[in-house]
Scaffold this motif. Structure first.
Motif, PDB file in Angstrom:
ATOM      1  N   VAL A 451       9.896   3.183   2.025  1.00 18.91           N
ATOM      2  CA  VAL A 451      10.229   1.833   1.555  1.00 18.91           C
ATOM      3  C   VAL A 451      10.793   0.955   2.664  1.00 18.91           C
ATOM      4  CG1 VAL A 451      10.573   2.453  -0.856  1.00 18.91           C
ATOM      5  CG2 VAL A 451      12.468   2.703   0.767  1.00 18.91           C
ATOM      6  N   TYR A 452      11.141   1.548   3.813  1.00 18.45           N
ATOM      7  CA  TYR A 452      11.659   0.754   4.926  1.00 18.45           C
ATOM      8  C   TYR A 452      10.544   0.214   5.821  1.00 18.45           C
ATOM      9  CZ  TYR A 452      16.353   2.517   3.828  1.00 18.45           C
ATOM     10  OH  TYR A 452      17.544   2.815   3.208  1.00 18.45           O
ATOM     11  N   PHE A 453       9.283   0.438   5.463  1.00 21.63           N
ATOM     12  CA  PHE A 453       8.192   0.061   6.361  1.00 21.63           C
ATOM     13  C   PHE A 453       8.144  -1.429   6.700  1.00 21.63           C
ATOM     14  CE2 PHE A 453       5.901  -0.883   2.402  1.00 21.63           C
ATOM     15  CZ  PHE A 453       5.149  -1.993   2.760  1.00 21.63           C
ATOM     16  N   PRO A 454       8.672  -2.371   5.869  1.00 17.98           N
ATOM     17  CA  PRO A 454       8.638  -3.782   6.297  1.00 17.98           C
ATOM     18  C   PRO A 454       9.333  -4.037   7.638  1.00 17.98           C
ATOM     19  CG  PRO A 454       9.094  -3.678   3.950  1.00 17.98           C
ATOM     20  CD  PRO A 454       9.151  -2.261   4.467  1.00 17.98           C
ATOM     21  N   ILE A 455      10.277  -3.165   8.030  1.00 18.83           N
ATOM     22  CA  ILE A 455      10.962  -3.355   9.317  1.00 18.83           C
ATOM     23  C   ILE A 455       9.972  -3.300  10.473  1.00 18.83           C
ATOM     24  CG2 ILE A 455      12.706  -2.353  10.869  1.00 18.83           C
ATOM     25  CD1 ILE A 455      14.274  -1.480   8.436  1.00 18.83           C
ATOM     26  N   MET A 456       8.867  -2.598  10.279  1.00 24.87           N
ATOM     27  CA  MET A 456       7.846  -2.529  11.326  1.00 24.87           C
ATOM     28  C   MET A 456       7.264  -3.909  11.613  1.00 24.87           C
ATOM     29  SD  MET A 456       5.952   0.920   9.933  1.00 24.87           S
ATOM     30  CE  MET A 456       5.138   1.403  11.435  1.00 24.87           C
ATOM     31  N   ALA A 480       0.814  -1.454  14.397  1.00 21.14           N
ATOM     32  CA  ALA A 480       1.866  -1.628  13.384  1.00 21.14           C
ATOM     33  C   ALA A 480       1.265  -1.784  12.000  1.00 21.14           C
ATOM     34  CB  ALA A 480       2.727  -2.835  13.732  1.00 21.14           C
ATOM     35  N   CYS A 481       0.189  -2.543  11.893  1.00 18.52           N
ATOM     36  CA  CYS A 481      -0.449  -2.756  10.588  1.00 18.52           C
ATOM     37  C   CYS A 481      -1.001  -1.446  10.028  1.00 18.52           C
ATOM     38  CB  CYS A 481      -1.562  -3.790  10.711  1.00 18.52           C
ATOM     39  SG  CYS A 481      -0.984  -5.472  11.037  1.00 18.52           S
ATOM     40  N   ILE A 482      -1.631  -0.656  10.882  1.00 23.06           N
ATOM     41  CA  ILE A 482      -2.185   0.629  10.427  1.00 23.06           C
ATOM     42  C   ILE A 482      -1.071   1.566   9.977  1.00 23.06           C
ATOM     43  CG2 ILE A 482      -3.430   2.694  11.169  1.00 23.06           C
ATOM     44  CD1 ILE A 482      -5.027   0.869  13.074  1.00 23.06           C
ATOM     45  N   ALA A 483      -0.001   1.661  10.789  1.00 27.06           N
ATOM     46  CA  ALA A 483       1.113   2.547  10.444  1.00 27.06           C
ATOM     47  C   ALA A 483       1.793   2.095   9.156  1.00 27.06           C
ATOM     48  CB  ALA A 483       2.120   2.586  11.589  1.00 27.06           C
ATOM     49  N   ALA A 484       1.989   0.778   9.010  1.00 26.15           N
ATOM     50  CA  ALA A 484       2.620   0.256   7.794  1.00 26.15           C
ATOM     51  C   ALA A 484       1.745   0.501   6.580  1.00 26.15           C
ATOM     52  CB  ALA A 484       2.910  -1.233   7.956  1.00 26.15           C
ATOM     53  N   LEU A 485       0.432   0.373   6.752  1.00 26.09           N
ATOM     54  CA  LEU A 485      -0.493   0.625   5.641  1.00 26.09           C
ATOM     55  C   LEU A 485      -0.409   2.077   5.174  1.00 26.09           C
ATOM     56  CD1 LEU A 485      -2.792  -0.287   3.777  1.00 26.09           C
ATOM     57  CD2 LEU A 485      -4.398   0.299   5.623  1.00 26.09           C
ATOM     58  N   ILE A 486      -0.307   3.001   6.123  1.00 24.19           N
ATOM     59  CA  ILE A 486      -0.198   4.419   5.762  1.00 24.19           C
ATOM     60  C   ILE A 486       1.086   4.670   4.970  1.00 24.19           C
ATOM     61  CG2 ILE A 486       0.080   6.751   6.682  1.00 24.19           C
ATOM     62  CD1 ILE A 486      -1.714   5.923   9.021  1.00 24.19           C
ATOM     63  N   LEU A 487       2.184   4.085   5.438  1.00 25.13           N
ATOM     64  CA  LEU A 487       3.444   4.261   4.716  1.00 25.13           C
ATOM     65  C   LEU A 487       3.383   3.608   3.337  1.00 25.13           C
ATOM     66  CD1 LEU A 487       6.046   3.676   7.583  1.00 25.13           C
ATOM     67  CD2 LEU A 487       5.449   5.841   6.492  1.00 25.13           C
ATOM     68  N   PHE A 488       2.729   2.456   3.259  1.00 20.04           N
ATOM     69  CA  PHE A 488       2.581   1.792   1.961  1.00 20.04           C
ATOM     70  C   PHE A 488       1.767   2.661   1.003  1.00 20.04           C
ATOM     71  CE2 PHE A 488      -0.001  -1.010  -0.785  1.00 20.04           C
ATOM     72  CZ  PHE A 488       1.020  -1.573  -1.542  1.00 20.04           C
ATOM     73  N   LEU A 489       0.699   3.259   1.510  1.00 14.72           N
ATOM     74  CA  LEU A 489      -0.125   4.132   0.662  1.00 14.72           C
ATOM     75  C   LEU A 489       0.655   5.368   0.217  1.00 14.72           C
ATOM     76  CD1 LEU A 489      -3.575   3.980   2.499  1.00 14.72           C
ATOM     77  CD2 LEU A 489      -2.940   2.893   0.336  1.00 14.72           C
ATOM     78  N   SER A 490       1.583   5.821   1.070  1.00 11.55           N
ATOM     79  CA  SER A 490       2.389   6.987   0.680  1.00 11.55           C
ATOM     80  C   SER A 490       3.318   6.657  -0.486  1.00 11.55           C
ATOM     81  CB  SER A 490       3.200   7.488   1.875  1.00 11.55           C
ATOM     82  OG  SER A 490       4.243   6.581   2.198  1.00 11.55           O
ATOM     83  N   ILE A 491       3.566   5.356  -0.709  1.00  7.04           N
ATOM     84  CA  ILE A 491       4.337   4.937  -1.882  1.00  7.04           C
ATOM     85  C   ILE A 491       3.436   4.785  -3.091  1.00  7.04           C
ATOM     86  CG2 ILE A 491       5.822   3.121  -2.832  1.00  7.04           C
ATOM     87  CD1 ILE A 491       6.615   2.403   0.032  1.00  7.04           C
TER      88      ILE A 491
END
Length: 684
Positions: A451-456, A480-491
């Motif tokens: 849930v902290y991925f917006p900091i990226m 950054a967009c790819i990494a944030a997308l992966i974290l978002f999908l993990s949610i």
């Protein structure tokens, strides 16, 4: 004709890569057909991430050994080095598996059937990945890194030899202070002596720092964080209901230390269940810390009795094994337990008593936190004192000395921000590799709590910085967009494909149901936004609650509760340090665009943190949000002080004096919390 020959060579070079990736894709599909139908939620996310990481690893191997050979620390890359590294990885995986079984209670390295193929494959992949990463790092950097470690060790040894007599005198005085506490205050000598030793180290470091011409806040941080963190561990080496959910975190660390075929003795089970008593034990491992009573004390005799029972019951007679890969390890959150798991693995390998094994897991969590924060403070070109004071906040260091993944998140957030700020300030020479490293720190750090991925999103500040290479900016933003997308999908994926453990947190009560809560939010989003905004403004963000993020020591007590009149002083002190820790370089971060974008990032992060707990921890349709604790705001604080609450002022206080006073005050606060909430409450 020449162009045609070049194209043919290019296709010939790419062909093996395409074949290799094609074979990998076929294997991944076969594994997916077997794995995915039987798993849900986090396991699906973890599997997909492992497949993507594997594909990247295969491509990296082709790149460094076939497409772009180079000089590495291990020699010139190519087929020969690749085969050598495969062999080393195979041998290393066998050695690690042997050590894992040697430390186990039921399995044996001398019984072939006890060897786990899954563990061998995982160990092999980890070692090969580490070797491949080293291949990408210039050989001289790797060599300098190891030389630096050796040099620091030799410097420390020379320091001990030069000041040996002084150290003995100080230790003697510490023992005298401990003896005085024993005879006059009836305090346990081990806890009190360790505390006085830590205070002596801090005082000596501050004095040495004052007379040293070089300003190195990162070294001062280590000389405070490590001794005080060790006091937490030495005073109470093993117990649950000590930090937040430490029973859960310890269980997951144990699972990761085995990976598969997890073994649990009765001592392990005592510490993975709250207020639980196994056969052979006279009391639970919680020491009656629930409900919280800051006037409660503990007897050293009772502590020693429990530790004797934990050690004596930690054997193969009380052990049970869960076959197969542990479900706890099929989640991104597993990365947050790597330091603790390694400590437990090493303790079992050395066949230490249970209490020592448990304490070693806590030690490695502390060491990892201190190491990452050290490099963050060292790397960031501005606000080093602020980062040092932030890393020394009692709540953060208390969790680092226990089983928790919050220190992992907090420390890697600092490191990611430090690398990014370094690139932003020196944007004319920014490198996409350093920007990628910054995002990698964020990605690894946010794995336990995506849930902290917006900091990226701080990387988007490069768009209006107006300096540096556009290619570096574009590459950094894309990563950054790819990494944030992966974290978002993990949610999202656990919500779309929930398993039995994804319907909500049982600690929230029987009325918690994630699916029904999501339906409630989607049916009336405006109402939920009102609930969220009202909760943030009236309950979470007021100083009276938020300061719990700084001085709350979980089940030991909180400084705000003990001294309500002091509420707000720590926040005020941290704010003063943030404002005064300014210079012409930190002024480069000041921009209304940076501030506005940071507020968007902070708002989104707070919204996701609260929303996740509203879905997973709060009764359906509730008008408030349950389970949101002050410590959850810690990763957001550095972003706020770097880009929002940052002013261009002239600090006329001498640099060393400012650093010593600021960090010294943080050390006094930390030491006071340790004494009041822990050391002074352990009686003989």
């Amino acid at each position: 004709m020449g162009m045609q020959a070049k194209d043919v060579r290019g296709r010939a070079n790419i062909a093996p890569v395409a074949v290799g990736l094609g074979v990998y894709a076929c294997c991944a599909i076969a594994l997916g057909v077997r794995f995915l139908p039987a798993h849900y939620g986090n396991a699906i996310t973890f599997f997909l991430l492992a497949i993507v990481a594997g594909a990247w690893g295969v491509f990296s191997l082709f790149w460094v050994h076939y497409l772009q050979p180079r000089e590495t620390y291990f020699g010139f890359s190519g087929a020969t080095l690749f085969l050598r590294q495969l062999g080393c990885s195979a041998v290393a995986s066998i050695c690690i598996e042997f050590c894992t079984l040697f430390g186990a209670y039921l399995a044996s390295p001398f019984v072939l059937s006890d060897w786990s193929q899954k563990r061998l494959v995982i160990y092999f992949s980890i070692v090969l990945a580490l070797l491949t990463i080293c291949d990408f790092i210039p050989a001289d950097i790797v060599s300098r890194f190891f030389d630096c470690i050796v040099d620091k060790a030799m410097c420390f040894w020379r320091f001990i030899r030069m000041h040996f007599l002084k150290i003995l005198v100080v230790l003697f005085l510490d023992v005298l202070c401990g003896a005085g506490c024993y005879f006059f205050l009836h305090l346990a000598p081990v806890a009190s002596i360790s505390f006085f030793v830590a205070v002596s180290v801090i005082i000596f470091s501050l004095i040495n720092y004052y007379f040293n011409n070089r300003v190195c806040p990162e070294k001062l941080f280590l000389s405070i964080a490590l001794p005080i963190g060790m006091v937490f561990i030495i005073a109470f080496p093993a117990s649950n209901v000590f930090s937040w959910d430490d029973d859960v975190h310890y269980g997951r660390a144990v699972s990761l230390s085995y990976i598969a075929g997890v073994e649990m003795t009765s001592s392990d089970r005592m510490l993975t269940h709250n207020l639980y008593i196994e056969n052979g034990f006279s009391s639970s491992a919680s020491f009656d810390r629930v409900p919280i009573d800051m006037g409660m004390t503990w007897s050293q005799d009772g502590i020693d009795r429990l530790y004797g029972e934990l050690n004596s019951n930690n054997n193969y007679l009380t052990a049970s094994m869960t076959p197969g890969l542990s479900p706890d390890n099929l989640s991104l959150s597993v990365v947050g337990y790597i330091p603790s798991a390694f400590g437990l693995w090493l303790g079992r390998l050395l066949h230490l008593p249970f209490v020592a094994i448990y304490a070693l897991g806590r030690c490695f969590n502390l060491f990892a936190y201190c190491a990452v924060c050290y490099w963050a403070i060292k790397i960031i070109p501005v606000k080093k004192v602020l980062f040092c004071v932030f890393a020394l906040l009692p709540t953060g260091l208390f969790m680092a000395a226990n089983y928790a993944y919050d220190p992992w998140i907090n420390s890697f957030t600092l490191l990611g921000l430090a690398i990014f700020v370094n690139q932003l300030i020196n944007s004319a020479s920014s490198s996409w590799k350093m920007l990628a490293l910054s995002q990698a720190c964020f990605f690894v750090g946010f794995g336990p709590k995506p849930v902290y991925f917006p900091i990226m999103g701080v990387v988007l500040m490069l768009l209006w910085s107006g300096k540096g290479k556009s290619s570096a900016r574009s590459t950094g933003i894309a990563i950054a967009c790819i990494a944030a997308l992966i974290l978002f999908l993990s949610i999202v994926i656990p919500l779309l494909f929930p398993g039995s453990s994804d319907i909500g947190d049982a600690r929230g009560g029987s009325e918690v149901n994630a699916g029904m809560q999501l339906s409630f939010i989607l049916s009336d989003p405006l109402r939920y936004i009102g609930i969220l905004v009202r909760f943030l403004l009236t309950e979470y963000l007021p100083i009276s609650f938020m300061e719990n993020a700084f001085t709350n020591l979980a089940y030991l007590g909180s400084l705000n509760a003990l001294v309500p009149a002091a509420t707000g002083l720590v926040t005020l002190g941290l704010t003063i340090v943030a404002v005064l820790d300014s210079d012409s370089m930190s002024a480069r971060l000041i921009s209304w665009k940076n501030a506005a974008w940071s507020l968007v990032i902070i708002s989104c992060t707070l919204g996701l943190v609260c929303s996740s707990l509203y879905v997973l921890f709060t009764a359906v349709g509730s008008e408030t949000i349950a389970g949101v604790q002050g410590r959850y705001i810690l990763p957001i604080i550095p972003v706020f002080f770097l880009f929002v609450f940052n002013y261009k002022i002239e600090n006329k206080i001498p640099e060393r004096a400012f650093a010593i006073v600021s960090i010294g005050c943080a050390a006094v606060l930390l030491s006071a919390c340790v004494w009041v909430f822990l050391v002074s409450r352990i009686l003989v």
